[in-house]
Design a protein around this motif. Structure first.
Motif, PDB file in Angstrom:
ATOM      1  N   PRO A  96      28.570  38.526  30.975  1.00  0.00           N
ATOM      2  CA  PRO A  96      28.494  37.603  32.117  1.00  0.00           C
ATOM      3  C   PRO A  96      29.428  38.096  33.222  1.00  0.00           C
ATOM      4  CG  PRO A  96      29.640  36.570  30.273  1.00  0.00           C
ATOM      5  CD  PRO A  96      29.161  37.906  29.803  1.00  0.00           C
ATOM      6  N   TYR A  97      29.022  37.880  34.459  1.00  0.00           N
ATOM      7  CA  TYR A  97      29.875  38.199  35.604  1.00  0.00           C
ATOM      8  C   TYR A  97      29.980  36.953  36.462  1.00  0.00           C
ATOM      9  CZ  TYR A  97      32.074  40.287  39.605  1.00  0.00           C
ATOM     10  OH  TYR A  97      32.969  40.575  40.597  1.00  0.00           O
ATOM     11  N   ASN A  98      31.199  36.579  36.749  1.00  0.00           N
ATOM     12  CA  ASN A  98      31.452  35.467  37.647  1.00  0.00           C
ATOM     13  C   ASN A  98      32.655  35.873  38.481  1.00  0.00           C
ATOM     14  OD1 ASN A  98      32.938  32.941  38.488  1.00  0.00           O
ATOM     15  ND2 ASN A  98      31.029  32.060  37.707  1.00  0.00           N
ATOM     16  N   LEU A  99      32.510  35.775  39.779  1.00  0.00           N
ATOM     17  CA  LEU A  99      33.545  36.221  40.700  1.00  0.00           C
ATOM     18  C   LEU A  99      34.900  35.596  40.395  1.00  0.00           C
ATOM     19  CD1 LEU A  99      33.785  38.074  43.154  1.00  0.00           C
ATOM     20  CD2 LEU A  99      33.289  36.103  44.598  1.00  0.00           C
ATOM     21  N   THR A 100      34.915  34.336  39.953  1.00  0.00           N
ATOM     22  CA  THR A 100      36.183  33.645  39.746  1.00  0.00           C
ATOM     23  C   THR A 100      36.666  33.597  38.297  1.00  0.00           C
ATOM     24  OG1 THR A 100      35.065  31.511  39.597  1.00  0.00           O
ATOM     25  CG2 THR A 100      35.878  32.178  41.776  1.00  0.00           C
ATOM     26  N   SER A 101      35.791  33.861  37.329  1.00  0.00           N
ATOM     27  CA  SER A 101      36.239  33.718  35.945  1.00  0.00           C
ATOM     28  C   SER A 101      35.929  34.909  35.043  1.00  0.00           C
ATOM     29  CB  SER A 101      35.637  32.455  35.323  1.00  0.00           C
ATOM     30  OG  SER A 101      34.229  32.545  35.280  1.00  0.00           O
ATOM     31  N   ASP A 102      35.067  35.796  35.434  1.00  0.00           N
ATOM     32  CA  ASP A 102      34.708  36.958  34.605  1.00  0.00           C
ATOM     33  C   ASP A 102      34.403  38.161  35.481  1.00  0.00           C
ATOM     34  OD1 ASP A 102      34.741  35.966  31.848  1.00  0.00           O
ATOM     35  OD2 ASP A 102      33.104  34.663  32.503  1.00  0.00           O
ATOM     36  N   ASN A 103      35.400  38.652  36.218  1.00  0.00           N
ATOM     37  CA  ASN A 103      35.145  39.795  37.087  1.00  0.00           C
ATOM     38  C   ASN A 103      35.734  41.078  36.492  1.00  0.00           C
ATOM     39  OD1 ASN A 103      37.910  40.082  37.924  1.00  0.00           O
ATOM     40  ND2 ASN A 103      37.619  38.454  39.435  1.00  0.00           N
ATOM     41  N   CYS A 104      35.644  42.163  37.242  1.00  0.00           N
ATOM     42  CA  CYS A 104      36.094  43.461  36.741  1.00  0.00           C
ATOM     43  C   CYS A 104      37.594  43.485  36.449  1.00  0.00           C
ATOM     44  CB  CYS A 104      35.715  44.572  37.719  1.00  0.00           C
ATOM     45  SG  CYS A 104      36.383  44.333  39.391  1.00  0.00           S
ATOM     46  N   GLU A 105      38.377  42.712  37.193  1.00  0.00           N
ATOM     47  CA  GLU A 105      39.824  42.660  36.948  1.00  0.00           C
ATOM     48  C   GLU A 105      40.114  41.894  35.657  1.00  0.00           C
ATOM     49  OE1 GLU A 105      44.025  41.707  39.251  1.00  0.00           O
ATOM     50  OE2 GLU A 105      42.162  40.962  40.121  1.00  0.00           O
ATOM     51  N   HIS A 106      39.413  40.795  35.411  1.00  0.00           N
ATOM     52  CA  HIS A 106      39.549  40.087  34.131  1.00  0.00           C
ATOM     53  C   HIS A 106      39.257  41.068  32.980  1.00  0.00           C
ATOM     54  CE1 HIS A 106      38.654  36.369  36.574  1.00  0.00           C
ATOM     55  NE2 HIS A 106      39.614  35.896  35.794  1.00  0.00           N
ATOM     56  N   PHE A 107      38.182  41.840  33.131  1.00  0.00           N
ATOM     57  CA  PHE A 107      37.744  42.764  32.087  1.00  0.00           C
ATOM     58  C   PHE A 107      38.836  43.782  31.745  1.00  0.00           C
ATOM     59  CE2 PHE A 107      35.855  46.912  31.033  1.00  0.00           C
ATOM     60  CZ  PHE A 107      35.278  46.605  29.809  1.00  0.00           C
ATOM     61  N   VAL A 108      39.372  44.473  32.747  1.00  0.00           N
ATOM     62  CA  VAL A 108      40.348  45.533  32.446  1.00  0.00           C
ATOM     63  C   VAL A 108      41.653  44.960  31.889  1.00  0.00           C
ATOM     64  CG1 VAL A 108      39.359  47.203  34.075  1.00  0.00           C
ATOM     65  CG2 VAL A 108      41.246  45.725  34.827  1.00  0.00           C
ATOM     66  N   ASN A 109      42.074  43.792  32.386  1.00  0.00           N
ATOM     67  CA  ASN A 109      43.293  43.179  31.856  1.00  0.00           C
ATOM     68  C   ASN A 109      43.114  42.742  30.405  1.00  0.00           C
ATOM     69  OD1 ASN A 109      45.201  43.401  33.987  1.00  0.00           O
ATOM     70  ND2 ASN A 109      44.138  41.781  35.088  1.00  0.00           N
ATOM     71  N   LYS A 110      41.928  42.257  30.072  1.00  0.00           N
ATOM     72  CA  LYS A 110      41.635  41.853  28.694  1.00  0.00           C
ATOM     73  C   LYS A 110      41.688  43.073  27.769  1.00  0.00           C
ATOM     74  CE  LYS A 110      40.192  38.879  25.571  1.00  0.00           C
ATOM     75  NZ  LYS A 110      41.074  37.886  25.035  1.00  0.00           N
ATOM     76  N   VAL A 111      41.139  44.188  28.224  1.00  0.00           N
ATOM     77  CA  VAL A 111      41.114  45.390  27.388  1.00  0.00           C
ATOM     78  C   VAL A 111      42.517  45.996  27.253  1.00  0.00           C
ATOM     79  CG1 VAL A 111      40.211  47.753  27.185  1.00  0.00           C
ATOM     80  CG2 VAL A 111      38.691  45.896  27.877  1.00  0.00           C
ATOM     81  N   ARG A 112      43.285  46.085  28.338  1.00  0.00           N
ATOM     82  CA  ARG A 112      44.615  46.722  28.293  1.00  0.00           C
ATOM     83  C   ARG A 112      45.676  45.836  27.650  1.00  0.00           C
ATOM     84  NH1 ARG A 112      47.629  50.953  30.299  1.00  0.00           N
ATOM     85  NH2 ARG A 112      49.790  50.478  30.805  1.00  0.00           N
ATOM     86  N   TYR A 113      45.675  44.556  28.008  1.00  0.00           N
ATOM     87  CA  TYR A 113      46.755  43.661  27.572  1.00  0.00           C
ATOM     88  C   TYR A 113      46.319  42.585  26.582  1.00  0.00           C
ATOM     89  CZ  TYR A 113      48.814  45.529  31.881  1.00  0.00           C
ATOM     90  OH  TYR A 113      49.272  46.347  32.881  1.00  0.00           O
ATOM     91  N   GLY A 114      45.019  42.373  26.463  1.00  0.00           N
ATOM     92  CA  GLY A 114      44.544  41.256  25.655  1.00  0.00           C
ATOM     93  C   GLY A 114      44.641  39.938  26.402  1.00  0.00           C
ATOM     94  N   VAL A 115      44.798  40.003  27.723  1.00  0.00           N
ATOM     95  CA  VAL A 115      44.980  38.825  28.566  1.00  0.00           C
ATOM     96  C   VAL A 115      43.864  38.772  29.605  1.00  0.00           C
ATOM     97  CG1 VAL A 115      46.523  37.694  30.217  1.00  0.00           C
ATOM     98  CG2 VAL A 115      47.476  38.876  28.246  1.00  0.00           C
ATOM     99  N   HIS A 116      43.189  37.652  29.661  1.00  0.00           N
ATOM    100  CA  HIS A 116      42.076  37.441  30.592  1.00  0.00           C
ATOM    101  C   HIS A 116      42.644  36.875  31.893  1.00  0.00           C
ATOM    102  CE1 HIS A 116      37.789  36.684  31.317  1.00  0.00           C
ATOM    103  NE2 HIS A 116      38.165  35.580  31.933  1.00  0.00           N
ATOM    104  N   ARG A 117      42.826  37.756  32.911  1.00  0.00           N
ATOM    105  CA  ARG A 117      43.395  37.269  34.172  1.00  0.00           C
ATOM    106  C   ARG A 117      42.950  38.135  35.337  1.00  0.00           C
ATOM    107  NH1 ARG A 117      49.820  37.620  34.822  1.00  0.00           N
ATOM    108  NH2 ARG A 117      49.411  37.447  37.021  1.00  0.00           N
ATOM    109  N   SER A 118      42.934  37.497  36.522  1.00  0.00           N
ATOM    110  CA  SER A 118      42.603  38.200  37.763  1.00  0.00           C
ATOM    111  C   SER A 118      43.532  37.701  38.863  1.00  0.00           C
ATOM    112  CB  SER A 118      41.144  37.947  38.170  1.00  0.00           C
ATOM    113  OG  SER A 118      40.904  38.481  39.463  1.00  0.00           O
ATOM    114  N   ASP A 119      44.392  38.572  39.325  1.00  0.00           N
ATOM    115  CA  ASP A 119      45.304  38.200  40.407  1.00  0.00           C
ATOM    116  C   ASP A 119      44.553  37.965  41.709  1.00  0.00           C
ATOM    117  OD1 ASP A 119      47.376  38.386  38.635  1.00  0.00           O
ATOM    118  OD2 ASP A 119      48.029  40.360  39.306  1.00  0.00           O
TER     119      ASP A 119
END
Length: 159
Positions: free
Chosen positions: A106-129
């Motif tokens: 799923p892609y959602n600009l505010t809850s599931d974007n490319c920044e959320h994805f990379v932070n989840k993979v690198r840190y295990g944290v779902h976040r987008s600054d």
């Protein structure tokens, strides 16, 4: 910032790509390749407009050359959360990223974007600054408008 020699990139690094109006995020996995969450044709132009208007979309995880993903855009390594969240070991980051390649998500600009994805993979944290900063700007604007209205009403009541 700019193009970075491949020797300076380390597997597991977060790559911030500066696109007009936003940043696209990818994970460096070695040999000039990155893994990133994107629409079938990348999130630019008409695809970006569609996602922004609809709010949700499907995206795919791709492994591509960084030079292709960045194109003529500037980019840099930005492991900005390393002090706050310990990154997983590089080998684990690369494994987690590469096992997602080809998956539709799923892609959602505010809850599931490319920044959320990379932070989840690198840190295990779902976040987008980017989302946090945009929300903060919007709330600051709303608060500012509300204060302006209150000041105006206060002046009108005095007269």
């Amino acid at each position: 910032m700019g193009t970075i020699a491949s020797a300076e990139l380390k597997p597991g690094d977060l790559i911030e790509i500066f696109r007009p109006g936003y940043q696209h995020w990818a994970l460096y996995v070695g040999d000039g390749y990155v893994v990133h969450l994107t629409s079938a044709g990348d999130i630019t132009g008409a695809a970006l407009a569609n996602i922004m208007s609809s709010g949700t979309e499907r995206a795919i995880v791709k492994k591509e050359l960084l030079s292709k993903v960045a194109g003529k855009c500037m980019y840099r390594v930005n492991n900005k959360h390393d002090r706050e969240y310990p990154p997983l070991p590089p080998r684990e980051i690369v494994r987690r990223a590469e096992e997602k390649v080809g998956q539709e998500m799923p892609y959602n600009l505010t809850s599931d974007n490319c920044e959320h994805f990379v932070n989840k993979v690198r840190y295990g944290v779902h976040r987008s600054d980017q989302v946090y900063q945009a929300t903060e700007l919007i709330l600051t604007g709303i608060l500012g408008m509300g204060l302006a209205v209150i000041r105006t009403l206060t002046r009108v009541q005095r007269n």
